[in-house]
Design an enzyme around this catalytic site. Structure first.
Site, PDB file in Angstrom:
ATOM      1  N   SER A  17       0.825  -1.214   0.000  1.00 57.74           N
ATOM      2  CA  SER A  17       0.000   0.000   0.000  1.00 57.74           C
ATOM      3  C   SER A  17       0.859   1.264   0.000  1.00 57.74           C
ATOM      4  O   SER A  17       2.034   1.236   0.388  1.00 57.74           O
ATOM      5  CB  SER A  17      -0.916   0.001   1.222  1.00 57.74           C
ATOM      6  OG  SER A  17      -1.682  -1.182   1.265  1.00 57.74           O
TER       7      SER A  17
HETATM    8  N1  SAM Z   1      -0.205  -5.026   4.243  1.00 55.54           N
HETATM    9  C1  SAM Z   1       0.475  -5.318   3.019  1.00 55.54           C
HETATM   10  C2  SAM Z   1       1.883  -4.780   2.991  1.00 55.54           C
HETATM   11  O1  SAM Z   1       2.319  -4.149   3.966  1.00 55.54           O
HETATM   12  O2  SAM Z   1       2.582  -5.038   1.984  1.00 55.54           O
HETATM   13  C3  SAM Z   1      -0.296  -4.896   1.791  1.00 55.54           C
HETATM   14  C4  SAM Z   1      -1.470  -5.756   1.606  1.00 55.54           C
HETATM   15  S1  SAM Z   1      -2.131  -5.890  -0.011  1.00 55.54           S
HETATM   16  C5  SAM Z   1      -2.830  -4.301  -0.254  1.00 55.54           C
HETATM   17  C6  SAM Z   1      -3.506  -6.951   0.382  1.00 55.54           C
HETATM   18  C7  SAM Z   1      -3.121  -8.384   0.671  1.00 55.54           C
HETATM   19  O3  SAM Z   1      -4.264  -9.058   1.183  1.00 55.54           O
HETATM   20  C8  SAM Z   1      -2.690  -9.164  -0.557  1.00 55.54           C
HETATM   21  O4  SAM Z   1      -1.413  -9.703  -0.370  1.00 55.54           O
HETATM   22  C9  SAM Z   1      -3.748 -10.260  -0.678  1.00 55.54           C
HETATM   23  O5  SAM Z   1      -3.253 -11.480  -1.200  1.00 55.54           O
HETATM   24  C10 SAM Z   1      -4.198 -10.387   0.748  1.00 55.54           C
HETATM   25  N2  SAM Z   1      -5.526 -11.009   0.951  1.00 55.54           N
HETATM   26  C11 SAM Z   1      -6.657 -10.874   0.213  1.00 55.54           C
HETATM   27  N3  SAM Z   1      -7.640 -11.611   0.757  1.00 55.54           N
HETATM   28  C12 SAM Z   1      -7.136 -12.222   1.862  1.00 55.54           C
HETATM   29  C13 SAM Z   1      -7.656 -13.107   2.845  1.00 55.54           C
HETATM   30  N4  SAM Z   1      -8.922 -13.527   2.855  1.00 55.54           N
HETATM   31  N5  SAM Z   1      -6.836 -13.516   3.834  1.00 55.54           N
HETATM   32  C14 SAM Z   1      -5.544 -13.119   3.881  1.00 55.54           C
HETATM   33  N6  SAM Z   1      -4.997 -12.289   2.975  1.00 55.54           N
HETATM   34  C15 SAM Z   1      -5.782 -11.835   1.980  1.00 55.54           C
END
Ligand code: SAM
Length: 240
Positions: free
Chosen positions: A72
């Site tokens: 993000s």
């Molecule tokens: N917090 C992260 C960072 O510091 O890099 C950025 C997160 S990214 C915007 C969103 C993440 O949520 C992705 O890696 C995606 O694969 C994950 N995601 C989506 N649905 C999910 C779920 N049900 N459980 C766990 N992770 C999930």
């Protein structure tokens, strides 16, 4: 690190760019507290972005991390950390590990090195390859003792370590997943982007001491979808 990246992303240059970005976020009123400022100055974002993009690590923008996912933008990360009202000693669940950067920042606040009352961060990621990479990033940056990375569907929370003081969701859900509210301690805070595929609102959900729920809109936002039992179905989700 490859030769080109080593010279483009020299640690002293990275530190200068990190300080400049933190100053900008402070001037814009996004960073408001010393603890968030200290954490953002401490955690090297360049260790969490793909090596070929390290020179963009301190641009205030999301960056691709593979598998259609992103790390993000720093202003959104800082804003969520401020709204989470984190303190040393807290147990935090992050849903959506991605690169591991946000988990490292949370750990820097709840479990600073040498703390007599260290908290802990549990972070859950649905894509195993990203979780594996995040583990390596966290180890390289010195946070693996304070952050536990789990592979799974975080829309269901992570019951083995519940209840949590704070839950921070970094992917957007169609509604607030009930299990997350359930796994929050009384007095706890859940931050979660909610909305449709194109526009979402970041919500701050507070569980009052009597168990009642209060919801506040924080800001419009755009996140990748939360895919899972209490999120979007994989075939419904489009990647922004
Ligand atoms: N917090 C992260 C960072 O510091 O890099 C950025 C997160 S990214 C915007 C969103 C993440 O949520 C992705 O890696 C995606 O694969 C994950 N995601 C989506 N649905 C999910 C779920 N049900 N459980 C766990 N992770 C999930």
């Amino acid at each position: 690190m490859q030769d080109g990246a080593a010279s483009r992303c020299d640690p002293r240059l990275m530190e200068r760019l990190r300080k400049k970005l933190v100053k900008k976020l402070e001037e814009e009123g996004i960073i408001r507290s010393d603890k968030v400022k200290r954490a953002m100055l401490k955690v090297p974002r360049e260790l969490f972005v793909p090596e070929q993009l390290c020179e963009l690590a301190y641009e205030d923008t999301p960056l691709p991390i593979g598998f259609g996912q992103t790390i993000s933008a720093p202003h959104m990360v800082a804003l969520m950390l401020e709204e989470a009202e984190l303190d040393e000693g807290m147990k935090v669940l992050e849903v959506g590990t991605g690169s591991g950067y946000n988990a490292a920042l949370i750990a820097e606040i709840v479990a600073p090195r040498g703390s007599k009352n260290p908290g802990h961060v549990y972070t859950i990621e649905r894509i195993p390859e990203l979780a594996e990479r995040a583990k390596k990033n966290l180890e390289r940056a010195g946070y693996s003792d304070r952050v536990t990375v789990i592979v799974g569907d975080g829309s269901k929370g992570y019951p083995p370590a519940a209840p949590y003081d704070r839950i921070i969701v970094t992917a957007a859900a169609p509604q607030v997943p009930e299990p997350l509210v359930h796994q929050l301690k009384p007095g706890g805070i859940l931050l979660i982007p909610v909305g449709d595929r194109y526009s979402q609102t970041l919500y701050k959900v507070v569980k009052l001491p009597d168990g009642k729920i209060k919801m506040k809109k924080v800001t419009p936002c755009i996140f990748v979808p939360l895919i899972g039992e209490y999120g979007w179905r994989e075939d419904e989700a489009i990647y922004v």
